[in-house]
Design an enzyme around this catalytic site. Sequence first.
Site, PDB file in Angstrom:
ATOM      1  N   LYS A  16      -4.023 -13.855  16.104  1.00 53.51           N
ATOM      2  CA  LYS A  16      -5.354 -13.693  16.710  1.00 53.51           C
ATOM      3  C   LYS A  16      -6.171 -14.976  16.620  1.00 53.51           C
ATOM      4  O   LYS A  16      -6.782 -15.391  17.597  1.00 53.51           O
ATOM      5  CB  LYS A  16      -6.147 -12.561  16.022  1.00 53.51           C
ATOM      6  CG  LYS A  16      -5.577 -11.181  16.209  1.00 53.51           C
ATOM      7  CD  LYS A  16      -6.527 -10.109  15.692  1.00 53.51           C
ATOM      8  CE  LYS A  16      -6.789 -10.177  14.207  1.00 53.51           C
ATOM      9  NZ  LYS A  16      -5.596  -9.851  13.381  1.00 53.51           N
ATOM     10  N   ARG A  90     -12.701  -3.675  14.008  1.00 55.60           N
ATOM     11  CA  ARG A  90     -11.501  -3.321  13.250  1.00 55.60           C
ATOM     12  C   ARG A  90     -11.411  -1.822  13.039  1.00 55.60           C
ATOM     13  O   ARG A  90     -10.475  -1.351  12.402  1.00 55.60           O
ATOM     14  CB  ARG A  90     -11.557  -4.000  11.891  1.00 55.60           C
ATOM     15  CG  ARG A  90     -10.597  -5.195  11.775  1.00 55.60           C
ATOM     16  CD  ARG A  90     -10.678  -5.675  10.360  1.00 55.60           C
ATOM     17  NE  ARG A  90      -9.633  -6.520   9.894  1.00 55.60           N
ATOM     18  CZ  ARG A  90      -9.629  -7.844   9.979  1.00 55.60           C
ATOM     19  NH1 ARG A  90     -10.565  -8.479  10.635  1.00 55.60           N
ATOM     20  NH2 ARG A  90      -8.662  -8.522   9.413  1.00 55.60           N
ATOM     21  N   ARG A 127       2.149 -18.635   5.908  1.00 58.88           N
ATOM     22  CA  ARG A 127       0.856 -19.109   6.425  1.00 58.88           C
ATOM     23  C   ARG A 127       0.113 -19.957   5.398  1.00 58.88           C
ATOM     24  O   ARG A 127      -0.011 -19.595   4.235  1.00 58.88           O
ATOM     25  CB  ARG A 127      -0.022 -17.908   6.811  1.00 58.88           C
ATOM     26  CG  ARG A 127      -1.431 -18.319   7.210  1.00 58.88           C
ATOM     27  CD  ARG A 127      -2.076 -17.296   8.079  1.00 58.88           C
ATOM     28  NE  ARG A 127      -2.590 -16.153   7.333  1.00 58.88           N
ATOM     29  CZ  ARG A 127      -3.253 -15.153   7.928  1.00 58.88           C
ATOM     30  NH1 ARG A 127      -3.454 -15.158   9.225  1.00 58.88           N
ATOM     31  NH2 ARG A 127      -3.685 -14.146   7.214  1.00 58.88           N
ATOM     32  N   ARG A 160      -4.092 -18.545   1.764  1.00 61.69           N
ATOM     33  CA  ARG A 160      -5.324 -17.768   1.677  1.00 61.69           C
ATOM     34  C   ARG A 160      -5.277 -16.869   0.449  1.00 61.69           C
ATOM     35  O   ARG A 160      -4.223 -16.362   0.093  1.00 61.69           O
ATOM     36  CB  ARG A 160      -5.467 -16.893   2.931  1.00 61.69           C
ATOM     37  CG  ARG A 160      -6.310 -17.525   3.993  1.00 61.69           C
ATOM     38  CD  ARG A 160      -6.311 -16.753   5.267  1.00 61.69           C
ATOM     39  NE  ARG A 160      -6.636 -15.337   5.136  1.00 61.69           N
ATOM     40  CZ  ARG A 160      -6.918 -14.555   6.175  1.00 61.69           C
ATOM     41  NH1 ARG A 160      -6.931 -15.056   7.396  1.00 61.69           N
ATOM     42  NH2 ARG A 160      -7.187 -13.282   6.009  1.00 61.69           N
ATOM     43  N   ARG A 171      -3.580  -4.585   3.651  1.00 69.10           N
ATOM     44  CA  ARG A 171      -4.201  -4.920   4.939  1.00 69.10           C
ATOM     45  C   ARG A 171      -3.407  -4.338   6.100  1.00 69.10           C
ATOM     46  O   ARG A 171      -3.979  -3.872   7.082  1.00 69.10           O
ATOM     47  CB  ARG A 171      -4.349  -6.444   5.079  1.00 69.10           C
ATOM     48  CG  ARG A 171      -5.562  -6.972   4.304  1.00 69.10           C
ATOM     49  CD  ARG A 171      -5.370  -8.404   3.846  1.00 69.10           C
ATOM     50  NE  ARG A 171      -5.308  -9.325   4.944  1.00 69.10           N
ATOM     51  CZ  ARG A 171      -4.565 -10.448   4.931  1.00 69.10           C
ATOM     52  NH1 ARG A 171      -3.816 -10.744   3.892  1.00 69.10           N
ATOM     53  NH2 ARG A 171      -4.604 -11.251   5.963  1.00 69.10           N
TER      54      ARG A 171
HETATM   55  P1  AMP Z   1      -9.242 -11.932   8.792  1.00 69.40           P
HETATM   56  O1  AMP Z   1      -9.416 -13.388   8.622  1.00 69.40           O
HETATM   57  O2  AMP Z   1      -9.642 -11.441  10.153  1.00 69.40           O
HETATM   58  O3  AMP Z   1      -7.869 -11.455   8.401  1.00 69.40           O
HETATM   59  O4  AMP Z   1     -10.259 -11.229   7.777  1.00 69.40           O
HETATM   60  C1  AMP Z   1     -10.161 -11.443   6.386  1.00 69.40           C
HETATM   61  C2  AMP Z   1     -10.885 -10.336   5.635  1.00 69.40           C
HETATM   62  O5  AMP Z   1     -12.278 -10.326   6.002  1.00 69.40           O
HETATM   63  C3  AMP Z   1     -10.402  -8.928   5.931  1.00 69.40           C
HETATM   64  O6  AMP Z   1      -9.245  -8.569   5.184  1.00 69.40           O
HETATM   65  C4  AMP Z   1     -11.625  -8.119   5.547  1.00 69.40           C
HETATM   66  O7  AMP Z   1     -11.768  -8.033   4.144  1.00 69.40           O
HETATM   67  C5  AMP Z   1     -12.767  -8.997   6.065  1.00 69.40           C
HETATM   68  N1  AMP Z   1     -13.090  -8.685   7.472  1.00 69.40           N
HETATM   69  C6  AMP Z   1     -12.965  -9.514   8.543  1.00 69.40           C
HETATM   70  N2  AMP Z   1     -13.342  -8.897   9.668  1.00 69.40           N
HETATM   71  C7  AMP Z   1     -13.706  -7.644   9.317  1.00 69.40           C
HETATM   72  C8  AMP Z   1     -14.169  -6.506  10.024  1.00 69.40           C
HETATM   73  N3  AMP Z   1     -14.352  -6.531  11.361  1.00 69.40           N
HETATM   74  N4  AMP Z   1     -14.439  -5.374   9.308  1.00 69.40           N
HETATM   75  C9  AMP Z   1     -14.283  -5.337   7.997  1.00 69.40           C
HETATM   76  N5  AMP Z   1     -13.831  -6.353   7.257  1.00 69.40           N
HETATM   77  C10 AMP Z   1     -13.544  -7.512   7.901  1.00 69.40           C
END
Ligand code: AMP
Length: 225
Positions: A16, A90, A127, A160, A171
């Site tokens: 993404k 999400r 990653r 990360r 996740r």
């Molecule tokens: P990502 O980089 O998109 O994988 O997001 C990393 C983390 O940020 C996720 O595992 C959540 O803890 C938080 N996060 C990001 N976007 C959202 C969202 N739309 N709703 C809830 N938590 C989010």
Amino acid sequence: MGKARLVLLGKQGAGKGTQAERLSQHYKVPHISTGDAFRAAARSGSELGAKAQAYMQAGELVPDNLVVGIVKEYLADEGGDGFVLDGFPRNVPQAEALREMLGPEGLDVVVNLDVSTEEVLHRLAGRRVCQNCGATYNIYDNPPKVPGKCDICGGVVAQRADDTEEAIRLRLEIYESATAPLVEWYAKQGLLVTIDASGSPDEVASRALAAVEAALGAPHGRPGR
Ligand code: AMP
């Protein structure tokens, strides 16, 4: 060019962030990543960052009210001429909040990046992310030229904090229970296109662009919008 109003959906590791960045450059609209926004907030030591950090580290979703608040701010500040949303919505309540925020103009298209769980586990294990500029690498398929150092800005490239085996498993479970229902939700509204997200970033990018162009209804953007 411009004015594309896009959402990218897909599992963790589907690509993404990479594809959102490319679409954002192509359409000259901001790339809005809620994950990046929370990571930046955590680095800056803000109250929001402190609140979000524990959830992120564990691999849990940050509460909807915090997420919706941050997206509202971003869209109001920089989303007027279009946007690529990455990592939001999400779950269905977030998608409903987004629909309310956008009003009648709504979204142009939701691109669902489809890739097997086996493939994303491989991608997530390899990653690595630049802690300074956010550029993403994969130690197996796309390593930085100098190990641990970003090709673009020279920053430190590291795993990360939430790419641990346990957090990844959680996740992916949350993706299946909370996020996957959005595929059907957006399909019902006629907004969804699903593309094969296996293969190289370039291959996926050309599929994603073709899908968005088809959805926008004109090969070179929509004149007058
Ligand atoms: P990502 O980089 O998109 O994988 O997001 C990393 C983390 O940020 C996720 O595992 C959540 O803890 C938080 N996060 C990001 N976007 C959202 C969202 N739309 N709703 C809830 N938590 C989010």
